[in-house]
Design a protein around this motif. Structure first.
Motif, PDB file in Angstrom:
ATOM      1  N   LYS A 197       1.130   5.472  -0.019  1.00 36.89           N
ATOM      2  CA  LYS A 197       0.510   6.778   0.185  1.00 36.89           C
ATOM      3  C   LYS A 197       0.985   7.677  -0.949  1.00 36.89           C
ATOM      4  CE  LYS A 197      -0.143  10.504   3.531  1.00 36.89           C
ATOM      5  NZ  LYS A 197       0.195  11.012   4.894  1.00 36.89           N
TER       6      LYS A 197
ATOM      7  N   GLU B  19       3.500   2.606   2.616  1.00 36.89           N
ATOM      8  CA  GLU B  19       2.913   2.630   3.959  1.00 36.89           C
ATOM      9  C   GLU B  19       2.995   1.263   4.635  1.00 36.89           C
ATOM     10  OE1 GLU B  19      -0.905   4.836   5.262  1.00 36.89           O
ATOM     11  OE2 GLU B  19      -1.540   2.763   4.901  1.00 36.89           O
TER      12      GLU B  19
ATOM     13  N   GLU C 147      -5.721   8.854  -2.578  1.00 35.93           N
ATOM     14  CA  GLU C 147      -4.816   9.201  -1.478  1.00 35.93           C
ATOM     15  C   GLU C 147      -3.881   8.043  -1.129  1.00 35.93           C
ATOM     16  OE1 GLU C 147      -7.780  12.308   0.827  1.00 35.93           O
ATOM     17  OE2 GLU C 147      -8.202  10.149   0.839  1.00 35.93           O
ATOM     18  N   LYS C 148      -4.374   6.818  -1.331  1.00 34.96           N
ATOM     19  CA  LYS C 148      -3.554   5.623  -1.159  1.00 34.96           C
ATOM     20  C   LYS C 148      -3.977   4.607  -2.215  1.00 34.96           C
ATOM     21  CE  LYS C 148      -3.116   6.310   3.841  1.00 34.96           C
ATOM     22  NZ  LYS C 148      -3.331   5.756   5.199  1.00 34.96           N
ATOM     23  N   THR C 149      -3.045   3.742  -2.608  1.00 39.10           N
ATOM     24  CA  THR C 149      -3.382   2.726  -3.591  1.00 39.10           C
ATOM     25  C   THR C 149      -2.678   1.418  -3.273  1.00 39.10           C
ATOM     26  OG1 THR C 149      -3.591   2.278  -5.967  1.00 39.10           O
ATOM     27  CG2 THR C 149      -1.524   3.292  -5.245  1.00 39.10           C
TER      28      THR C 149
ATOM     29  N   VAL D 264       0.867  -1.180   0.000  1.00 35.21           N
ATOM     30  CA  VAL D 264       0.000   0.000   0.000  1.00 35.21           C
ATOM     31  C   VAL D 264       0.899   1.224   0.000  1.00 35.21           C
ATOM     32  CG1 VAL D 264      -1.657   1.382   1.324  1.00 35.21           C
ATOM     33  CG2 VAL D 264      -1.990  -1.094   1.114  1.00 35.21           C
TER      34      VAL D 264
END
Length: 361
Positions: free
Chosen positions: A35, A70, A136-138, A33
């Protein structure tokens, strides 16, 4: 525990994109993940919205991105939480016939995260190029993360994730531009202008930029083009030959993806020269060339996939050049925008007003 973030989603063909709540699962084996700190607005995202890639709506758009890891899943060793990375859509497998022959830049089995990000109602999202970074996150495959120097600006560094790398690589990797070569670049949008920069980095003595828009030609000159040709008012084949002693360019890079400009590239190269197609055509396009000319002119006709880049090799090297002041990635960032301005950025792209709009989080 799954997280909810804001993301840009295209729900149906041709419809304006909108901000939706995206559910990002914890990373599984081989996943990470990230950010997201910045993500460029690329023509490919618009192609997804228009149904030009496939019809697997809804899409989570965005793919030219940089950010910070992250969390990672089981078995991930290439990156760790806190690493500053550029995302790429070529996570090589290491096992296919290209990888085993020592040509991982042509990997035929690149991979993405196995888990799906979803909307809050459980609808699965198809991430653009397996990335989906207008969020915002992927969630991505860990191999899609390439660690680079954290001092590099995210807005600039992320552009190596697609368009700028495609152009640089078309000149350096695919075209094999060398010291003293003459190079012509047809089409001076973001990819074409990156090819101009790549040709100069490789030591080309003459770089001829060709376009129908004087604004783009002026940008190309600022990025290192030695000569410019407006093909709306001049025959580009004749102009390129005139600028190269009557012979044609050693390497011609076609960054438009249309039959007529490809034909121009074919006839604007010198004997035994190279044509590189990096512009992306549509499925119905065809080219008709006399086979005797293909034979008689010799040389090479090449297609450039993602600039034939290997992210683990090319991204750190190019970021080092950027940090040394030898590669001006900042020049490609026309504007920085908020996440909810992506649709407006698509409009500016249509009018040729920008090299890149970049979403900054």
């Amino acid at each position: 525990m799954a997280q909810q973030v804001r993301g840009v989603v295209a729900r149906a063909k041709g419809e304006p994109v909108r901000i939706e709540t995206v559910v990002v699962p914890d990373p599984g084996p081989g996943e990470a993940v990230v950010k997201v700190q910045a993500c460029g607005v690329c023509h490919t995202d618009l192609h997804y919205r228009e149904g030009g890639i496939n019809d697997e709506f809804p899409f989570l758009l965005g793919h030219e991105a940089a950010g910070v890891v992250e969390s990672v899943g089981e078995g991930v060793t290439e990156v760790a939480p806190g690493d500053y990375v550029i995302l790429n859509w070529r996570a090589v497998c290491g096992q296919c016939r290209a990888c085993k022959r020592g040509r991982p830049q042509y990997c035929f089995d690149t991979h993405n995260a196995k888990q799906k990000m979803t909307l809050t109602d459980g609808t699965e999202l198809a991430p653009a190029l397996g990335i989906g970074a207008f969020a915002e996150k992927t969630l991505v495959a860990a191999g899609q993360c390439t660690k680079v120097d954290p001092a590099a600006s995210p807005a600039a560094a992320g552009l190596l994730g697609c368009g700028v790398m495609a152009g640089l690589g078309a000149a350096i990797n695919t075209g094999g531009v060398g010291r003293g070569d003459s190079v012509a670049v047809i089409g001076c949008g973001g990819v074409g202008n990156a090819a101009v920069v790549g040709a100069r980095l490789a030591g080309a003595a003459k770089v001829i930029a060709v376009d129908i828009d004087d604004r783009k030609l002026e940008t190309a000159r600022g990025l290192g083009a030695t000569d410019t040709v407006n093909s709306r008012s001049s025959d580009p084949i004749e102009a390129i030959r005139e600028l190269t002693g009557g012979f044609g360019a050693d390497v011609v890079i076609e960054a438009v993806g249309r039959p007529e400009t490809y034909e121009q590239a074919f006839y604007a190269r010198d004997l035994a020269g190279t044509v590189v197609l990096v512009g992306v055509p549509t499925p119905e396009m065809r080219i008709d060339l006399p086979l005797l000319d293909v034979f008689g002119r010799g040389g090479a006709l090449k297609s450039s996939w993602y600039g034939d880049c290997l992210p683990s090799r090319d991204f750190p090297m190019l970021i080092d050049l950027y940090r040394q002041g030898r590669l001006d990635l900042d020049a490609f960032v026309t504007e920085t925008i908020a996440l909810d301005e992506v649709e407006k950025a698509f409009e500016r792209m249509h009018h040729g007003d920008v090299l890149r709009s970049v979403v900054v989080f």
